[in-house]
Design a protein around this motif. Sequence first.
Motif, PDB file in Angstrom:
ATOM      1  N   ASN A 188      28.765   8.540  -6.424  1.00  0.00           N
ATOM      2  CA  ASN A 188      28.150   7.551  -7.156  1.00  0.00           C
ATOM      3  C   ASN A 188      26.932   6.547  -6.392  1.00  0.00           C
ATOM      4  O   ASN A 188      27.056   6.425  -5.570  1.00  0.00           O
ATOM      5  CB  ASN A 188      29.252   6.306  -7.227  1.00  0.00           C
ATOM      6  N   LYS A 242      41.698   1.509  -3.183  1.00  0.00           N
ATOM      7  CA  LYS A 242      41.612   1.299  -4.168  1.00  0.00           C
ATOM      8  C   LYS A 242      41.214   2.406  -5.014  1.00  0.00           C
ATOM      9  O   LYS A 242      40.903   3.422  -6.050  1.00  0.00           O
ATOM     10  CB  LYS A 242      42.277   1.017  -5.056  1.00  0.00           C
ATOM     11  N   ASP A 243      39.459   2.427  -5.089  1.00  0.00           N
ATOM     12  CA  ASP A 243      38.039   3.308  -6.224  1.00  0.00           C
ATOM     13  C   ASP A 243      37.805   3.867  -5.160  1.00  0.00           C
ATOM     14  O   ASP A 243      36.801   4.196  -6.035  1.00  0.00           O
ATOM     15  CB  ASP A 243      37.500   1.087  -5.818  1.00  0.00           C
ATOM     16  N   SER A 244      38.318   4.304  -3.840  1.00  0.00           N
ATOM     17  CA  SER A 244      37.253   4.905  -3.455  1.00  0.00           C
ATOM     18  C   SER A 244      38.215   6.598  -4.096  1.00  0.00           C
ATOM     19  O   SER A 244      38.894   6.891  -4.031  1.00  0.00           O
ATOM     20  CB  SER A 244      37.744   5.176  -1.839  1.00  0.00           C
ATOM     21  N   SER A 255      30.985  -4.671  -4.060  1.00  0.00           N
ATOM     22  CA  SER A 255      31.577  -3.031  -4.245  1.00  0.00           C
ATOM     23  C   SER A 255      30.727  -2.341  -4.272  1.00  0.00           C
ATOM     24  O   SER A 255      29.141  -2.874  -4.780  1.00  0.00           O
ATOM     25  CB  SER A 255      32.167  -3.947  -5.927  1.00  0.00           C
ATOM     26  N   SER A 299      30.683  -1.024  -7.012  1.00  0.00           N
ATOM     27  CA  SER A 299      30.407  -0.148  -7.861  1.00  0.00           C
ATOM     28  C   SER A 299      29.543  -1.756  -8.074  1.00  0.00           C
ATOM     29  O   SER A 299      30.664  -2.282  -8.161  1.00  0.00           O
ATOM     30  CB  SER A 299      31.441  -0.555  -8.627  1.00  0.00           C
ATOM     31  N   ALA A 342      32.370  -3.713 -11.182  1.00  0.00           N
ATOM     32  CA  ALA A 342      33.304  -4.914 -10.158  1.00  0.00           C
ATOM     33  C   ALA A 342      33.240  -6.139 -10.659  1.00  0.00           C
ATOM     34  O   ALA A 342      31.953  -6.547  -9.678  1.00  0.00           O
ATOM     35  CB  ALA A 342      33.246  -4.326  -8.698  1.00  0.00           C
ATOM     36  N   ARG A 349      40.914 -10.764 -10.459  1.00  0.00           N
ATOM     37  CA  ARG A 349      40.857  -9.751 -10.689  1.00  0.00           C
ATOM     38  C   ARG A 349      41.696  -9.382  -9.739  1.00  0.00           C
ATOM     39  O   ARG A 349      42.493  -7.447 -10.189  1.00  0.00           O
ATOM     40  CB  ARG A 349      40.158  -9.384  -9.379  1.00  0.00           C
TER      41      ARG A 349
END
Length: 672
Positions: free
Chosen positions: A104, A214-216, A575, A577, A580, A613
Amino acid sequence: MHKHSKSLGALLKSSLFYIVIGVIVAALAAVCIIVGVNYANKKDDTSKPQSTPSSMVSAPTESDETPSSEEPTPKPEPEPEPEPEIKLAVTNPTSKSFTTTNPNFTLSGSCDPLFDLTLNGEKVKPDKNGFFSLEFKLEVGKNTFTLSHKEDTVTYTVNYRYVVINSYSPSSKQTFESGSVFGVSVKAREGASVKATFNGETINLTMKSIAAEKDSLFKTYNGSFKLPSDNKKDLNLGKVKFTATQNGITETFKSGDIICKKPVIPVIAEIVHFQAETFDGGSTNDWSSPLNNYLPKGTVDYVKGRAYYSSGSTKKEYAILRYGKQVYTSITDNPGKKKVNIIKEYEGILPDHNEIKLLSFSEEGKYTTFNFACLFKAPFTFELLPQKYKKPSIQDYSISSVTATYVDITFCYATVFEGEISISAENPLFSSAEVIKEKGQYVLRLHLRKKGAFYGWDAFYNENNELVFKFLHPTVVTAAENICGANLTGVTIVVDAGHNGVGKDTGALGFKPDVYEADRNLILARKIKERLEAAGATVIMTRDSEVSSITYQQRIEKLKNADADLCISVHHDSSTSSKANGYSVFYGTAFSYNASKAILDTTNSAKIYSTKRAFAWHYFFLARTSNCPVVLTENGFMSNKDDFSGIIDDAVNDKKADAIAQGIGKYFLSLN
């Protein structure tokens, strides 16, 4: 012929006459104009200083001060300064050429919204402020991205490597003491089979899913090895071999040599820092936990072993204490990376037991206070019970409510306890106390007057070497017509502006190259301070300057010395991303839950953010402090263009400060 010539001559003579007359008239007119102008100028010049001798100059009279009845000549309006040219500014990534293992990729920054922005020749539409954030899935190998705007063109070259193992530790040569436990860890793709082989032993590493990952794409896999304890000399036990397999792809890496030192003479560890965080004994995952308490300066115990945690180039060493917990031997205090010793070690003999005697007990003022005499400064454990946590096995200590009804203090090695504690009916915190003997040690159990009604504690040794426990009372406030909705007179609140400023500890970078999280934290923190002070509160800022030298440990020490009723820590999120977004609230202790929930509720009601969030437990450094409830807020994402537009908008920040101040007032009103 002659007749005609004569007539023409007469005509010329008469014309010349009139021409001469005309010239004379024009000249006279010019003279009149010049004389008139000079006269007018002379008349208008009366206010100008004349060449009068200074001895004849007199002070202005009242008539001199009287403005002329004539209209003054209007001054021309100054030319407006041209607006500075808005150029293309890319804030992420910070390098134009790099290699990554993350598929990403995000390009973000700002430009002039009135002019075209293109990426690889195709138009890109920024928002009304000129902010843009573009996300891509990288192809394995070389990826090229060219941004063009006005006269500017910039190219980014990103090399994407598909890997199973992203990192591992230890990676370099390490030296550990005999009998120690040292941890190994691998960051590998989720679902991979990960093993480690060392000194003839192979173990399967277990994936520990934690909130930070968590998002990795890559998760942390942990395990540990125990070193020999009977070696007579230093041993080189070779390297740790790491192996991970996923989707038919296997990768293998090796650490540097692992050296096992020969045994050392047993020593005493003494806490020399103002406090020492404790961890589960023999643990190698470096997890902070609300189930473990701080030990005050002066505490002593025997060292019975060592534990080590490695992450990349970072290596942390623990002393495993005889009573079962472990503490850092030293820490790095950031920013500045200054080494701080937590313990000092020396040879010596401690008493084989401890004796506790109650010297004094007070219920006055802001605290219920106990003073104890001790045979020696032995460790203790502190527990708020009973309290259920979501999933401690993955370091998730989130709760749905505060359920504790009592506090247990276990005095390690204490075989004697003297003194009776009589809690009065007026005590705002405790209803009763009892002394219990469990497993050969004495436990002081303090029953709360109301379920979940606990607000903070501290322990230290005073100048008389007495062990002092302080328990914070609830502060009673009344409703008021102000932004907080409460009269906060008598309430002390610490407002912490996260990070330290440009050049030291900037925090996250926004969409503009000169807008950092640290600056925005301070702006919002000052607004919160204004509102709290207007409601009567005493407010202490951990920093109140754009660039500060305060360290993490100094923030905690400042909070401990403030006698605060609450601490609010102000941050902004970021982040990889750009999608987020939103607002988050975190707590580190169970008794910080209610204050955090109140601030969350008022902020949600204000409808400032499009996304709610996170509301959860987290091990953020300041949030682990036990003196009072600590609430850590993440006030939008610096990496999201919509959130960032609000972050730099003064009116939006006013709304954020209002909502947080209202939440603080709501929390204190709930304590009545």
